[in-house]
Design an enzyme around this catalytic site. Sequence first.
Site, PDB file in Angstrom:
ATOM      1  N   GLU A 114       0.910  -1.328  -0.072  1.00  0.00           N
ATOM      2  CA  GLU A 114       0.015   0.065  -0.143  1.00  0.00           C
ATOM      3  C   GLU A 114       0.804   1.147  -0.123  1.00  0.00           C
ATOM      4  O   GLU A 114       2.085   1.294   0.376  1.00  0.00           O
ATOM      5  CB  GLU A 114      -0.932   0.056   1.405  1.00  0.00           C
ATOM      6  CG  GLU A 114      -1.884  -0.878   1.411  1.00  0.00           C
ATOM      7  CD  GLU A 114      -2.680  -0.827   2.783  1.00  0.00           C
ATOM      8  OE1 GLU A 114      -1.873  -0.009   3.793  1.00  0.00           O
ATOM      9  OE2 GLU A 114      -3.276  -1.646   3.478  1.00  0.00           O
ATOM     10  N   LYS A 116       2.657   4.260   1.285  1.00  0.00           N
ATOM     11  CA  LYS A 116       2.905   5.103   2.618  1.00  0.00           C
ATOM     12  C   LYS A 116       2.422   6.528   2.743  1.00  0.00           C
ATOM     13  O   LYS A 116       3.076   7.324   2.127  1.00  0.00           O
ATOM     14  CB  LYS A 116       3.942   4.771   3.350  1.00  0.00           C
ATOM     15  CG  LYS A 116       4.436   5.070   4.695  1.00  0.00           C
ATOM     16  CD  LYS A 116       5.793   4.675   5.301  1.00  0.00           C
ATOM     17  CE  LYS A 116       6.026   4.940   6.588  1.00  0.00           C
ATOM     18  NZ  LYS A 116       5.996   6.339   6.990  1.00  0.00           N
ATOM     19  N   ASP A 118       1.974  10.399   3.840  1.00  0.00           N
ATOM     20  CA  ASP A 118       3.028  10.958   4.364  1.00  0.00           C
ATOM     21  C   ASP A 118       1.852  12.425   4.968  1.00  0.00           C
ATOM     22  O   ASP A 118       1.980  13.527   4.793  1.00  0.00           O
ATOM     23  CB  ASP A 118       3.863  12.007   3.465  1.00  0.00           C
ATOM     24  CG  ASP A 118       5.002  12.452   4.667  1.00  0.00           C
ATOM     25  OD1 ASP A 118       5.087  12.078   5.370  1.00  0.00           O
ATOM     26  OD2 ASP A 118       6.022  13.234   3.851  1.00  0.00           O
ATOM     27  N   TYR A 229      -6.462   2.918   6.709  1.00  0.00           N
ATOM     28  CA  TYR A 229      -5.858   1.735   6.277  1.00  0.00           C
ATOM     29  C   TYR A 229      -5.768   0.163   7.568  1.00  0.00           C
ATOM     30  O   TYR A 229      -5.266  -0.496   7.227  1.00  0.00           O
ATOM     31  CB  TYR A 229      -4.480   1.781   5.952  1.00  0.00           C
ATOM     32  CG  TYR A 229      -3.640   2.692   6.901  1.00  0.00           C
ATOM     33  CD1 TYR A 229      -3.531   2.318   8.033  1.00  0.00           C
ATOM     34  CD2 TYR A 229      -3.291   3.943   6.430  1.00  0.00           C
ATOM     35  CE1 TYR A 229      -2.668   3.110   9.055  1.00  0.00           C
ATOM     36  CE2 TYR A 229      -2.766   4.821   7.173  1.00  0.00           C
ATOM     37  CZ  TYR A 229      -2.197   4.369   8.438  1.00  0.00           C
ATOM     38  OH  TYR A 229      -1.721   5.075   9.433  1.00  0.00           O
ATOM     39  N   LYS A 318      11.226   2.719   2.127  1.00  0.00           N
ATOM     40  CA  LYS A 318      11.060   4.241   1.968  1.00  0.00           C
ATOM     41  C   LYS A 318      11.611   4.616   0.685  1.00  0.00           C
ATOM     42  O   LYS A 318      12.781   3.854   0.155  1.00  0.00           O
ATOM     43  CB  LYS A 318      12.224   4.939   2.873  1.00  0.00           C
ATOM     44  CG  LYS A 318      11.280   4.743   4.382  1.00  0.00           C
ATOM     45  CD  LYS A 318      10.197   5.696   4.725  1.00  0.00           C
ATOM     46  CE  LYS A 318      10.860   6.823   5.308  1.00  0.00           C
ATOM     47  NZ  LYS A 318      10.188   7.572   6.085  1.00  0.00           N
ATOM     48  N   CYS A 412      18.516  44.540  11.816  1.00  0.00           N
ATOM     49  CA  CYS A 412      18.028  44.269  10.777  1.00  0.00           C
ATOM     50  C   CYS A 412      18.954  44.733   9.558  1.00  0.00           C
ATOM     51  O   CYS A 412      19.475  45.857   9.685  1.00  0.00           O
ATOM     52  CB  CYS A 412      16.779  45.230  10.844  1.00  0.00           C
ATOM     53  SG  CYS A 412      16.094  45.240   9.027  1.00  0.00           S
ATOM     54  N   CYS A 415      17.714  48.190   7.912  1.00  0.00           N
ATOM     55  CA  CYS A 415      17.516  49.568   8.598  1.00  0.00           C
ATOM     56  C   CYS A 415      18.451  49.675   9.913  1.00  0.00           C
ATOM     57  O   CYS A 415      18.535  50.446  10.777  1.00  0.00           O
ATOM     58  CB  CYS A 415      16.086  49.791   9.151  1.00  0.00           C
ATOM     59  SG  CYS A 415      15.490  48.668  10.310  1.00  0.00           S
ATOM     60  N   CYS A 434      11.763  42.359  12.420  1.00  0.00           N
ATOM     61  CA  CYS A 434      12.489  43.894  12.594  1.00  0.00           C
ATOM     62  C   CYS A 434      11.165  44.661  12.967  1.00  0.00           C
ATOM     63  O   CYS A 434       9.997  44.610  12.126  1.00  0.00           O
ATOM     64  CB  CYS A 434      13.060  44.373  11.392  1.00  0.00           C
ATOM     65  SG  CYS A 434      12.981  45.973  11.308  1.00  0.00           S
ATOM     66  N   CYS A 439      11.207  50.818   8.477  1.00  0.00           N
ATOM     67  CA  CYS A 439      12.525  49.998   7.808  1.00  0.00           C
ATOM     68  C   CYS A 439      11.984  49.964   6.331  1.00  0.00           C
ATOM     69  O   CYS A 439      10.745  49.448   5.960  1.00  0.00           O
ATOM     70  CB  CYS A 439      12.384  48.303   8.321  1.00  0.00           C
ATOM     71  SG  CYS A 439      13.483  47.271   7.365  1.00  0.00           S
TER      72      CYS A 439
HETATM   73  S1  IVH Z   1       0.060   0.643   8.987  1.00  0.00           S
HETATM   74  C1  IVH Z   1       0.735  -1.190  13.087  1.00  0.00           C
HETATM   75  N1  IVH Z   1      -0.226   1.543   6.514  1.00  0.00           N
HETATM   76  O1  IVH Z   1       3.322   5.107   8.751  1.00  0.00           O
HETATM   77  C2  IVH Z   1       1.089  -0.588  11.607  1.00  0.00           C
HETATM   78  N2  IVH Z   1       0.670   3.052   8.173  1.00  0.00           N
HETATM   79  O2  IVH Z   1       5.982   4.879   9.934  1.00  0.00           O
HETATM   80  C3  IVH Z   1       0.554   0.613  11.795  1.00  0.00           C
HETATM   81  N3  IVH Z   1       1.256   5.240   7.429  1.00  0.00           N
HETATM   82  O3  IVH Z   1       2.453   5.146  12.231  1.00  0.00           O
HETATM   83  C4  IVH Z   1       0.724   1.250  10.354  1.00  0.00           C
HETATM   84  N4  IVH Z   1       0.661   5.055   5.450  1.00  0.00           N
HETATM   85  O4  IVH Z   1       1.071   6.724  10.470  1.00  0.00           O
HETATM   86  C5  IVH Z   1       0.023   1.804   8.021  1.00  0.00           C
HETATM   87  N5  IVH Z   1      -0.817   2.392   4.540  1.00  0.00           N
HETATM   88  C6  IVH Z   1      -0.153   2.585   5.592  1.00  0.00           C
HETATM   89  C7  IVH Z   1       0.285   3.954   6.180  1.00  0.00           C
HETATM   90  C8  IVH Z   1       0.904   3.891   7.488  1.00  0.00           C
HETATM   91  C9  IVH Z   1       1.239   5.863   6.490  1.00  0.00           C
HETATM   92  C10 IVH Z   1       1.851   5.733   8.770  1.00  0.00           C
HETATM   93  C11 IVH Z   1       1.364   5.548   9.908  1.00  0.00           C
HETATM   94  C12 IVH Z   1       2.193   4.825  11.006  1.00  0.00           C
HETATM   95  C13 IVH Z   1       3.544   5.337  10.279  1.00  0.00           C
HETATM   96  C14 IVH Z   1       4.867   4.437  10.505  1.00  0.00           C
END
Ligand code: IVH
Length: 679
Positions: A114, A116, A118, A229, A318, A412, A415, A434, A439
Amino acid sequence: MASSDIATRHAELASLVRAHDHAYYVLAAPTLTDREYDLLYRELVELEKEHPHLATPDSPTHRVGGAPISEFKPVTHGAPMMSLENTYSQQEVREFVARVQKLLPNEELEWTVEPKIDGVAVCLRYNSGVLKVGATRGDGATGDDITSNLKTIRSIPLKIMSADSSDVPDWFEVRGEVFLSRTGFRSLNEERLSAGEEPFANPRNAAAGSLKLLDPRIVATRPLAAVFYGLGAIAGATLPPTQIRLLEWLRALGFKTPERVWRCSTVSELIDAIASLDAARGGFDYETDGAVIKLNSLPLRERAGSTAKAPRWAIAYKYDSEQAQTTLRRITLQVGRTGAVTPVAELDPVLLSGSTVSRATLHNEDELRRKDIRVGDTVIVEKAGEVIPAVVRVVPEKRTGTEVVFEFPRACPACGTELTREGSPGEPAGIIRCRNQDCPAQVRGRIEHWCARGAMDIEGGGEVLVSQLVGKGHVLDVADLYSLTMESLSQLERMGEKSAQNFLDGLTTSKSRDVWRLLFGLGILHVGVGAAKSLARRFGRVDTIMAASPEELMTAEAVGEVIAASVYSWFALPRNQRVVERLRVAGLNFGTDRTEPARGVFFGKTFVLTGTLPNLSRDQASSRIESLGGKVASSVSKKTDFVIAGADAGSKLEKAGRLGVRVIDESQFLRLCEQHPSP
Ligand code: IVH
């Protein structure tokens, strides 16, 4: 209508509005036109006004209900909110799979991949299908109660939609991520810059900052959304057997789930899925910083278990963000029109995400210290949220010993006035300002802002001309612009008669611009286009805004304490009052009477006064009510919300009793007045 018909109509309207919110904000496929939706929504509001018992907290009209709070209460999560272990290479993915296989020998493992997201991790708790509590992750065991802020997010269901109520557990926690869309982030930062505020470094910071605001009315103006999720604690239902089924189930309950999910059986399928996600994620509306690999089977997860911090059955891969390495040659300081002093890194030009970068923001002095950035350092730059380039970190291995620690000047650069450190509410810590209103950098910034297209839109009033006008001492404030003549302009370098005439014509045209442009053009800290329009809509005239108390200012939509205090103190300064007065004399449009009713604490409420109050006269009480958005009626009816009774109250009091209308005395009334406004 009979009361049962009213309740039926209310349920029907609420479910239509809910269905539209879901179609629009979760599925991005609206089923009604804006107008159709508005009509239904308005009917719902009216019905609830007449029959307040129908307005339950899960009503779709209650997204922005709460008044500002002073702090967030702690919430203990039903099950801990864990984090994920990070990996950066295919080899580490291979090792992870082998590790889990070892924990679950003889099992045929299936995985999901899935995005991740941000954003900011949140946990929502539903009781009998109704959203009760929403919290941040905090330390994993206990987070902050941010329910009223989360309720403003339209992709979060206040009530679970399910055709079959047996699908809905008695009690459950759902976990996901709140984010700011890329487009939302861009427009929020434009607004902040225009309001003289520091822009957010990236969408994640912007989402986190928004959820930490104490006034949900302001949160409601931030374009936040949420994706879910996972589950936390749950009661009264059997868990779905797999992640894929869990996501389907969440969707059926009305939640937005990750954009795409891959199902994989082998390491090479995982590697392919990670690559496909990397190729697709640029098209998602949220930022992603990786892929999350999870064991698909929930019972097998149970068996794999967790460490103290993270599950053993999931891992984050990552992605590299688009970064480049270059040398920081100098640090310069930029003085904005509000006096904010921002350090800027002057870099050896480097190609980054398709464009050449030679300057990057260093945000503020604290950031500079935290990252220990020195002049001469080799640094890593990144496009934060793909907009403003930022210096992420230094490369310490490349240090030669000749790098110089940057001494943040005490004065500053424009000025020479001593700089001060900001600690005002609503501002990120560490802003250096400032405070000299004269200024030259600030004066130039203020005049440029006044002339800008988004403000008074004055033709010819660009950077070059403004810089000359200020430099030659022709203009010290925006009102001076209106005393400029052909003679004074023609003394400037490279100023032909035609351009001078154009500029003078532009100034004349600007005199009839809308009031919000003038308000925005004044460059009051925190007042962006949105707040300026809202104030103009609410009060109509510049004079009314000038005379308003902070409480009254807060009756304008999306104007909270910070903006109200800033407007109030700006107009309280004699030098500003003089500028405004000279603008009036110059013939600028100062507006007409207000066009929008107040939206204060008493918005939509009707009061009747009876008897003699101990302190307030009838006129004083009436004007308090009206200034906070309420109405005063002369006789009691079913539509009356409050009767304020004083000494020797007569038949009105008796009628209130008969109709069951709430009766309060003066001190109770004054206490109500002190509540913060809510729309
Ligand atoms: S599962 C126990 N799925 O990433 C596992 N986390 O670095 C719970 N996050 O704290 C996380 N997308 O806030 C999961 N598709 C995803 C996610 C996700 C973002 C975040 C989440 C977690 C952090 C860990």
